[in-house]
Motif scaffolding. Structure first.
Motif, PDB file in Angstrom:
ATOM      1  N   ALA A   1     -10.439  13.723  -4.958  1.00 37.49           N
ATOM      2  CA  ALA A   1      -8.974  13.790  -5.831  1.00 37.49           C
ATOM      3  C   ALA A   1      -7.945  12.544  -5.430  1.00 37.49           C
ATOM      4  CB  ALA A   1      -8.263  15.028  -4.993  1.00 37.49           C
ATOM      5  N   VAL A   2      -8.320  12.073  -3.960  1.00 39.60           N
ATOM      6  CA  VAL A   2      -7.175  10.943  -3.391  1.00 39.60           C
ATOM      7  C   VAL A   2      -7.751  10.004  -4.453  1.00 39.60           C
ATOM      8  CG1 VAL A   2      -6.964   9.492  -1.780  1.00 39.60           C
ATOM      9  CG2 VAL A   2      -6.795  11.874  -1.353  1.00 39.60           C
ATOM     10  N   GLN A   3      -8.960   9.898  -4.789  1.00 42.58           N
ATOM     11  CA  GLN A   3      -9.646   8.455  -5.583  1.00 42.58           C
ATOM     12  C   GLN A   3      -9.065   8.612  -6.974  1.00 42.58           C
ATOM     13  OE1 GLN A   3     -13.234   6.920  -4.514  1.00 42.58           O
ATOM     14  NE2 GLN A   3     -13.382   8.362  -2.749  1.00 42.58           N
ATOM     15  N   LEU A   4      -8.859   9.785  -7.325  1.00 46.53           N
ATOM     16  CA  LEU A   4      -8.378  10.115  -8.736  1.00 46.53           C
ATOM     17  C   LEU A   4      -6.978  10.268  -9.062  1.00 46.53           C
ATOM     18  CD1 LEU A   4     -10.945  13.091  -9.718  1.00 46.53           C
ATOM     19  CD2 LEU A   4     -10.940  10.782 -10.761  1.00 46.53           C
ATOM     20  N   GLY A   5      -6.153   9.730  -7.829  1.00 47.10           N
ATOM     21  CA  GLY A   5      -4.842  10.035  -7.992  1.00 47.10           C
ATOM     22  C   GLY A   5      -4.198   9.317  -9.091  1.00 47.10           C
ATOM     23  N   PRO A   6      -4.530   7.837  -9.551  1.00 44.31           N
ATOM     24  CA  PRO A   6      -4.381   7.303 -10.801  1.00 44.31           C
ATOM     25  C   PRO A   6      -4.138   8.143 -11.950  1.00 44.31           C
ATOM     26  CG  PRO A   6      -5.220   5.836  -9.500  1.00 44.31           C
ATOM     27  CD  PRO A   6      -5.622   7.182  -8.961  1.00 44.31           C
ATOM     28  N   HIS A   7      -5.429   8.966 -12.169  1.00 45.45           N
ATOM     29  CA  HIS A   7      -5.551   9.820 -13.403  1.00 45.45           C
ATOM     30  C   HIS A   7      -4.793  10.995 -13.503  1.00 45.45           C
ATOM     31  CE1 HIS A   7      -9.307   7.321 -14.467  1.00 45.45           C
ATOM     32  NE2 HIS A   7      -9.316   7.398 -13.155  1.00 45.45           N
ATOM     33  N   LEU A   8      -4.231  11.528 -12.408  1.00 41.15           N
ATOM     34  CA  LEU A   8      -3.369  12.756 -12.157  1.00 41.15           C
ATOM     35  C   LEU A   8      -2.021  12.755 -12.357  1.00 41.15           C
ATOM     36  CD1 LEU A   8      -6.008  13.976  -9.211  1.00 41.15           C
ATOM     37  CD2 LEU A   8      -6.120  14.338 -11.732  1.00 41.15           C
ATOM     38  N   GLY A   9      -1.479  11.793 -12.211  1.00 40.11           N
ATOM     39  CA  GLY A   9       0.096  11.695 -12.622  1.00 40.11           C
ATOM     40  C   GLY A   9       0.659  11.904 -11.493  1.00 40.11           C
ATOM     41  N   GLU A  10       2.127  12.090 -11.756  1.00 35.77           N
ATOM     42  CA  GLU A  10       2.904  12.402 -10.712  1.00 35.77           C
ATOM     43  C   GLU A  10       2.858  13.605  -9.869  1.00 35.77           C
ATOM     44  OE1 GLU A  10       6.713  14.179 -13.164  1.00 35.77           O
ATOM     45  OE2 GLU A  10       6.769  12.312 -12.840  1.00 35.77           O
ATOM     46  N   ARG A  11       2.107  14.491  -9.972  1.00 34.67           N
ATOM     47  CA  ARG A  11       1.877  15.686  -9.382  1.00 34.67           C
ATOM     48  C   ARG A  11       0.961  15.463  -8.391  1.00 34.67           C
ATOM     49  NH1 ARG A  11       0.546  19.933 -13.985  1.00 34.67           N
ATOM     50  NH2 ARG A  11       0.551  21.339 -11.983  1.00 34.67           N
ATOM     51  N   ALA A  12       0.207  14.382  -8.465  1.00 36.12           N
ATOM     52  CA  ALA A  12      -0.916  14.211  -7.339  1.00 36.12           C
ATOM     53  C   ALA A  12      -0.364  13.841  -6.085  1.00 36.12           C
ATOM     54  CB  ALA A  12      -1.830  13.077  -7.801  1.00 36.12           C
ATOM     55  N   ASP A  13      -0.312  14.700  -5.192  1.00 32.84           N
ATOM     56  CA  ASP A  13      -0.087  14.820  -3.672  1.00 32.84           C
ATOM     57  C   ASP A  13      -0.855  14.096  -2.928  1.00 32.84           C
ATOM     58  OD1 ASP A  13       1.600  14.798  -1.437  1.00 32.84           O
ATOM     59  OD2 ASP A  13       2.026  17.031  -1.702  1.00 32.84           O
ATOM     60  N   VAL A  14      -0.990  12.729  -3.342  1.00 30.12           N
ATOM     61  CA  VAL A  14      -2.183  11.973  -2.453  1.00 30.12           C
ATOM     62  C   VAL A  14      -1.937  11.776  -1.143  1.00 30.12           C
ATOM     63  CG1 VAL A  14      -3.357   9.845  -2.518  1.00 30.12           C
ATOM     64  CG2 VAL A  14      -2.775  10.652  -4.639  1.00 30.12           C
ATOM     65  N   ARG A  15      -1.002  11.455  -0.539  1.00 26.60           N
ATOM     66  CA  ARG A  15      -0.637  11.268   0.959  1.00 26.60           C
ATOM     67  C   ARG A  15      -1.020  12.749   1.546  1.00 26.60           C
ATOM     68  NH1 ARG A  15       4.617   8.431   3.110  1.00 26.60           N
ATOM     69  NH2 ARG A  15       3.657   6.928   1.897  1.00 26.60           N
ATOM     70  N   ARG A  16      -0.607  13.771   0.974  1.00 19.93           N
ATOM     71  CA  ARG A  16      -0.972  14.933   1.932  1.00 19.93           C
ATOM     72  C   ARG A  16      -2.431  15.372   1.685  1.00 19.93           C
ATOM     73  NH1 ARG A  16      -1.035  20.523   0.072  1.00 19.93           N
ATOM     74  NH2 ARG A  16      -0.287  19.698  -1.941  1.00 19.93           N
ATOM     75  N   TRP A  17      -2.907  15.226   0.460  1.00 21.63           N
ATOM     76  CA  TRP A  17      -4.457  15.457   0.496  1.00 21.63           C
ATOM     77  C   TRP A  17      -5.200  14.574   1.374  1.00 21.63           C
ATOM     78  CZ3 TRP A  17      -4.650  14.706  -5.584  1.00 21.63           C
ATOM     79  CH2 TRP A  17      -4.018  15.800  -6.310  1.00 21.63           C
TER      80      TRP A  17
END
Length: 597
Positions: free
Chosen positions: A427-443
């Protein structure tokens, strides 16, 4: 005595499947759908119904059999050599006339065709037809028709058996006739299923149907050419996977059968005629490598629709082939079980288990298909990936039932925690595909916490290896999944120690690996995982040698069941088993990628 599981050939029309024994008996057929009630179930009970077509001398000392599939198909040709001469029987589940490749199973007519061809001499033949619909709960009336066919009807089922060139006679609850086939003579049989209150059973020319079905299957392989190592083995396994695919939805059923035992006489007899999400990333990878990218994308679309809107409840590990969640399990006490192995089960209650590895399989599959899916995911894909990732973030500390679906209490299984890590990592690596709701830092922070927990709690100092569950010293072959899923490199010192311990303590003859101590069968998927681990650790020659030993356990048609008995070499468990063929494809590709010769 029932035939060995390895005696059976597999037929499919991408909607249903049938199993045919070496002696020419169709002992399993569920004509409506892979998971529908059977009309033949002698596989699970001597009186469960069958359709046998073979030389009268079958089974005698002078009778020899050679079987093969027509190239790149599941059309089975069996050559019988007898003292009187030789004859070939070609069996197929017919596709819709004119259908090609992905059209094959969309409107399958539910017709089983068998064509007898005289090769030499004059061979006495027998045909015996004794249907028992609804898992042998029903004994139908048999009626002779004016056109020479026999209608078997009872309850919701109509079956029409025809022979083009021979008038069939009903004898109480069966058709039982003798005839001769001479050199150059061709005789075609077709058995058509129809719903009692629906359209009548289809009528086909058996000889034309066989030719047309061969062409439809071969069109599949033209869509994708595998260029890696072990091409013949991979192409056969890809064809089997296609045969286990329910064409209307794209779902891949785990096996064609129910209740073939993991242990003869035991009770671990489960219904595998459903599609598992737990196997999703492995299945998708195998389809992409060896079958067809379109099959991968259709499987993913099926999963997205089946999962639906994600809430607080865990995602079911398995679904029906059109996305059904309610696949409650019940027993069939009327059926004696294969070699007396009871109970016979229909449905699978594992769908109600919490299995924390499921989201990791789905998110990992999305990552595998990321380039194919485009820069931005559509709304359903976006909601699914975000929902699964957040579910893992909230629940990864909970115990579950694990990859092998034990029916005892929940535990903190190592493989489940690793797949939770996979879900967040991908999911972190897919961050660019997931838009602004992707909470990459927390994940990423939760991902790292899971990793630290697995490294701390998953390794058992007493056994010197990663084990099956936190706090346990019991080895489990699922630990081999760590390098396969990218959690640890195969040459990590602790991982190398784990691989060695699994091979030493759980290994058996023929390159086979058990899942745990005291299991009598070698589990083929785990055995192929060992091949992948050795290849990734740089032991390419040993990995290739092991691969060749394992694939040597396939039957004469290249089919693999779930397990192999370590003492006798007999096939065990449901067959053909998708996971075993998936393991073969992925191991062959790993050997290709590793650069070994």
């Amino acid at each position: 005595m029932q035939p060995p599981i390895s005696d059976y050939g597999f037929l499919s029309d991408l909607r249903s499947s049938a199993l045919v024994s070496r002696d020419g008996s169709v002992d399993w057929w569920c004509p409506q759908r892979f998971d529908s009630p059977s009309v033949f179930a002698r596989l699970l009970d001597p009186g469960g119904g069958h359709w046998r077509l073979a030389p009268a001398a079958a089974g005698s000392a002078g009778h020899r059999v050679h079987r093969s599939y027509q190239p790149d198909t599941l059309v089975l040709r069996t050559v019988h050599r007898t003292p009187e001469g030789s004859v070939a029987v070609t069996d197929a589940l017919a596709g819709e006339p004119g259908a090609r490749a992905h059209e094959l199973g969309m409107n399958s007519p539910a017709v089983l065709v068998r064509v007898v061809e005289g090769l030499s001499g004059r061979v006495p033949m027998t045909v015996e037809f004794r249907p028992r619909p609804q898992y042998s709960l029903t004994a139908p009336y048999l009626k002779e028709r004016a056109d020479g066919a026999v209608l078997a009807g009872a309850g919701p089922v109509d079956l029409v058996l025809r022979c083009h060139g021979l008038r069939l006679r009903a004898d109480d609850d069966r058709v039982r006739q003798s005839f001769e086939i001479a050199e150059g003579q061709v005789l075609g049989f077709d058995l058509a299923y129809g719903a009692a209150y629906g359209d009548p059973p289809a009528e086909l020319d058996p000889v034309a149907a066989v030719t047309d079905t061969v062409q439809a299957w071969q069109a599949f392989r033209e869509l994708h050419q595998y260029e890696g190592r072990y091409q013949d083995l991979v192409r056969r396994s890809a064809t089997v996977l296609t045969g286990l695919t329910y064409a209307r939805s794209g779902a891949v059923t785990a096996a064609a059968t129910t209740s073939l035992p993991e242990v003869i006489g035991g009770d671990r007899n489960y219904d595998y005629r459903f599609a598992w999400l737990r196997d999703f990333a492995m299945t998708l990878r195998a389809l992409w490598v060896a079958a067809c990218p379109a099959e991968s994308s259709r499987l993913f679309a099926w999963a997205t629709r089946s999962i639906g809107r994600i809430g607080a409840e865990p995602i079911p590990v398995l679904f029906g082939l059109e996305g059904e969640r309610d696949v409650y399990e019940h027993e069939c006490p009327r059926l004696a079980g294969y070699a007396g192995s009871t109970p016979v089960r229909v449905g699978n209650d594992a769908w109600q288990q919490r299995q924390s590895d499921v989201p990791g399989e789905i998110v990992s599959a999305a990552w595998l298909l990321r380039d194919y899916l485009g820069d931005e995911f559509d709304d359903e894909m976006l909601e699914m990936v975000l929902g699964l990732t957040e579910q893992v973030a909230a629940t990864w500390r909970l115990p579950d039932r694990g990859i092998w679906e034990p029916r005892e209490k929940e535990r903190h299984f190592l493989s489940s925690k690793v797949l939770c890590w996979v879900a967040l990592d991908k999911a972190v690596q897919l961050g660019p595909h997931l838009g602004e709701r992707a909470d990459v830092r927390r994940w990423a922070a939760i991902r790292d916490e899971i990793r630290a927990t697995v490294l701390r709690e998953g390794f058992d100092e007493r056994s010197g290896a990663y084990t099956g569950a936190f706090g346990s010293s019991e080895l489990d072959a699922s630990a081999l999944y760590l390098p396969v899923m990218g959690f640890l490199p195969a040459d990590d010192p602790r991982m190398r120690a784990t691989i060695a311990a699994v091979e030493r303590e759980l290994g058996g003859p023929g390159g086979l690996i058990r899942r745990w101590q005291d299991e009598p069968g070698g589990f083929l998927l785990c055995s192929f995982w060992l091949v992948e681990c050795l290849a990734m650790a740089g032991e390419r020659e040993r990995a290739a040698s092991l691969f060749e030993q394992i694939t040597g356990h396939a039957n004469d048609l290249g089919l693999l069941s779930e397990q192999i008995d370590l003492d006798s070499g007999a096939h065990l468990g449901n067959t053909p088993q998708a996971l075993s063929h998936i393991g073969l494809i992925n191991a062959a590709w790993r050997l290709t990628e590793s650069g070994g010769q």
